[in-house]
Design an enzyme around this catalytic site. Structure first.
Site, short mmCIF file in Angstrom:
data_model
loop_
_atom_site.label_atom_id
_atom_site.label_comp_id
_atom_site.label_asym_id
_atom_site.label_seq_id
_atom_site.Cartn_x
_atom_site.Cartn_y
_atom_site.Cartn_z
CB SER A 59 6.45 4.97 4.32
OG SER A 59 6.72 6.19 3.30
CE LYS A 62 4.03 9.07 4.19
NZ LYS A 62 5.39 8.41 3.76
CB SER A 119 2.94 5.85 1.37
OG SER A 119 3.89 6.12 2.48
CE LYS A 221 2.26 4.29 5.45
NZ LYS A 221 2.86 3.83 4.05
#
Length: 285
Positions: A59, A62, A119, A221
């Protein structure tokens, strides 16, 4: 005061010149682990291990999805209230997600929170389809944008980071992306500091515990798939220091965060030069 639970291995009977305090365990398999620490002011690389080795982003992907969404905001192609439709394809994505039904919409502001905090995979795909016409086209734009900001070894195939053997990156490239997000979109960077948001009357909490554990950490993140292990890109800004740290491939989220904290502690304490990394299944001697 920065409170850090470093993963230090105290070795008895050590026959090398490396002091016990200088040994740092790596909470990951060698083929998954990668890490880097960069001074965001100067671009100086302060620490690197497997930093240019190919890894799965999970992720962390992203971050680039958000980069292109921030760019659309900055250019006036969308506003924070623009409704983004959710297609059947987007709604069908596996968790983590917000469980939209096809035909529903999400405004840009909520979409950003859904990506930074939750997420949400369904939201990532909805954003990709809205901005790129299709997720495939959007992924090509993601790769091209990465090349523009210096990400030489990254290929995106989707907007979420869900498993795809052709989607790969490096710790160095993720650090570059983290620095580029702050540099190019300072007006939106505070989104990465959010630890929760309200959606349909419910409070949605995130899982980036670094934001609450370490003073000075302001994003950005986390990510996980079985193939990638537990990844994190972290931004630190305090006391005149601005750092970006990336740790990839950890065995668990807690070990990932502890290792990130240990690296941060050593950088701030200027003690990285004599640090020796030892993988968990290797002897410390």
């Amino acid at each position: 005061m920065l409170v850090v639970a470093a993963l230090i291995v105290f070795v008895t009977g050590c026959t090398t010149t490396t002091s016990p305090e200088a040994v740092l365990t790596v909470p990951a398999a060698p083929q998954k682990y990668a890490a880097i620490v960069v001074d965001a002011h100067t671009g100086q690389q302060l620490f690197a291990e497997n930093a240019t080795a190919e890894r799965y982003p999970a992720s962390l992907t992203k971050m680039m999805t958000l980069y292109l969404l921030f760019e659309a905001l900055q250019q006036g192609r969308v506003t924070r209230t623009t409704p983004i439709p959710v297609s059947a394809h987007a709604a069908s994505q596996p968790p983590t997600k917000l469980y939209f039904k096809p035909g529903q919409t999400i405004d840009v502001d909520t979409a950003i929170h859904a990506l930074t905090v939750k997420s949400a995979n369904d939201v990532a795909v909805a954003v990709a389809e809205y901005l790129g016409g299709s997720e495939e086209n959007f992924a090509a734009r993601m790769t091209a944008k990465g090349r523009q900001i210096g990400m030489r070894n990254t290929v995106f195939r989707n907007a979420s980071g869900l498993p795809d053997p052709a989607q790969h990156t490096t710790a160095r490239d993720m650090a570059l992306l983290g620095m580029a997000l702050r540099k190019h979109f300072p007006q939106y960077y505070s989104y990465f500091s959010a630890t929760e948001f309200v959606f349909r009357g419910k409070r949605i909490r995130g899982h980036n515990r670094m934001l609450k554990k370490v003073a000075g950490v302001d994003g950005i993140k986390t990510g996980y798939t079985r193939a990638s292990g537990f990844n994190i890109a972290t931004s630190y800004n305090a006391g005149g220091r601005s750092l970006v740290l990336v740790v990839m491939g950890a065995d668990s989220s807690r070990k990932r965060e502890a290792h990130c904290q240990a690296l941060l502690q050593r950088v701030l304490g200027k003690s990285l030069d004599d640090t020796r990394l030892v993988y968990a299944d290797q002897p410390a001697l």
